[in-house]
Design a protein around this motif. Structure first.
Motif, mmCIF file in Angstrom:
data_model
loop_
_atom_site.group_PDB
_atom_site.id
_atom_site.type_symbol
_atom_site.label_atom_id
_atom_site.label_comp_id
_atom_site.label_asym_id
_atom_site.label_seq_id
_atom_site.Cartn_x
_atom_site.Cartn_y
_atom_site.Cartn_z
ATOM 1 N N ALA A 1 0.826 -1.209 0.000
ATOM 2 C CA ALA A 1 0.000 0.000 0.000
ATOM 3 C C ALA A 1 0.860 1.259 0.000
ATOM 4 N N ILE A 2 2.123 1.134 0.360
ATOM 5 C CA ILE A 2 3.013 2.296 0.425
ATOM 6 C C ILE A 2 3.447 2.742 -0.976
ATOM 7 N N ILE A 3 3.499 1.840 -1.930
ATOM 8 C CA ILE A 3 4.004 2.163 -3.265
ATOM 9 C C ILE A 3 3.174 3.254 -3.955
ATOM 10 N N PRO A 4 1.849 3.199 -3.997
ATOM 11 C CA PRO A 4 1.096 4.298 -4.610
ATOM 12 C C PRO A 4 1.258 5.615 -3.855
ATOM 13 N N ILE A 5 1.395 5.543 -2.546
ATOM 14 C CA ILE A 5 1.581 6.759 -1.758
ATOM 15 C C ILE A 5 2.922 7.398 -2.084
ATOM 16 N N LEU A 6 3.980 6.603 -2.183
ATOM 17 C CA LEU A 6 5.301 7.134 -2.534
ATOM 18 C C LEU A 6 5.319 7.681 -3.955
ATOM 19 N N SER A 7 4.647 7.013 -4.859
ATOM 20 C CA SER A 7 4.584 7.491 -6.243
ATOM 21 C C SER A 7 3.881 8.837 -6.319
ATOM 22 N N PHE A 8 2.775 8.959 -5.618
ATOM 23 C CA PHE A 8 2.057 10.230 -5.607
ATOM 24 C C PHE A 8 2.899 11.319 -4.959
ATOM 25 N N ALA A 9 3.597 11.010 -3.892
ATOM 26 C CA ALA A 9 4.436 12.002 -3.212
ATOM 27 C C ALA A 9 5.558 12.477 -4.127
ATOM 28 N N CYS A 10 6.169 11.565 -4.870
ATOM 29 C CA CYS A 10 7.232 11.949 -5.808
ATOM 30 C C CYS A 10 6.681 12.843 -6.915
ATOM 31 N N LEU A 11 5.563 12.469 -7.491
ATOM 32 C CA LEU A 11 4.960 13.256 -8.551
ATOM 33 C C LEU A 11 4.551 14.635 -8.048
ATOM 34 N N PHE A 12 3.968 14.698 -6.873
ATOM 35 C CA PHE A 12 3.549 15.974 -6.300
ATOM 36 C C PHE A 12 4.758 16.867 -6.024
ATOM 37 N N THR A 13 5.849 16.284 -5.545
ATOM 38 C CA THR A 13 7.054 17.056 -5.254
ATOM 39 C C THR A 13 7.638 17.650 -6.536
ATOM 40 N N VAL A 14 7.708 16.859 -7.598
ATOM 41 C CA VAL A 14 8.223 17.365 -8.872
ATOM 42 C C VAL A 14 7.322 18.474 -9.401
ATOM 43 N N PHE A 15 6.019 18.290 -9.334
ATOM 44 C CA PHE A 15 5.078 19.315 -9.785
ATOM 45 C C PHE A 15 5.230 20.586 -8.973
ATOM 46 N N LEU A 16 5.348 20.454 -7.658
ATOM 47 C CA LEU A 16 5.474 21.621 -6.791
ATOM 48 C C LEU A 16 6.767 22.378 -7.072
ATOM 49 N N LEU A 17 7.874 21.669 -7.203
ATOM 50 C CA LEU A 17 9.155 22.322 -7.481
ATOM 51 C C LEU A 17 9.152 23.015 -8.840
ATOM 52 N N THR A 18 8.552 22.393 -9.834
ATOM 53 C CA THR A 18 8.469 23.000 -11.161
ATOM 54 C C THR A 18 7.606 24.252 -11.130
#
Length: 61
Positions: free
Chosen positions: A12-29
């Motif tokens: 269950a952690i894998i989708p949460i980590l994937s979303f966190a990575c995507l959100f971080t890249v979007f936020l930084l951009t």
């Protein structure tokens, strides 16, 4: 039929980590784009339409 499928708790952690990575890249951009100077923003916006930098190639027949 689906009673034989067992889900592990760590999976269950894998989708949460994937979303966190995507959100971080979007936020930084987004933050980088918002903090960009207007001159730099205009220069980058003109890159797609800038044909003065292209090398002149002969016409192919």
């Amino acid at each position: 039929m689906f009673k034989r499928i067992t889900h592990e708790d760590w999976a269950a952690i894998i989708p949460i980590l994937s979303f966190a990575c995507l959100f971080t890249v979007f936020l930084l951009t987004t933050l980088r784009a918002l903090r960009m100077k207007p001159e730099e923003r205009d220069r980058l916006a003109a890159l797609a339409n800038d044909t003065t930098q292209l090398p002149q190639t002969p016409d192919h027949e």
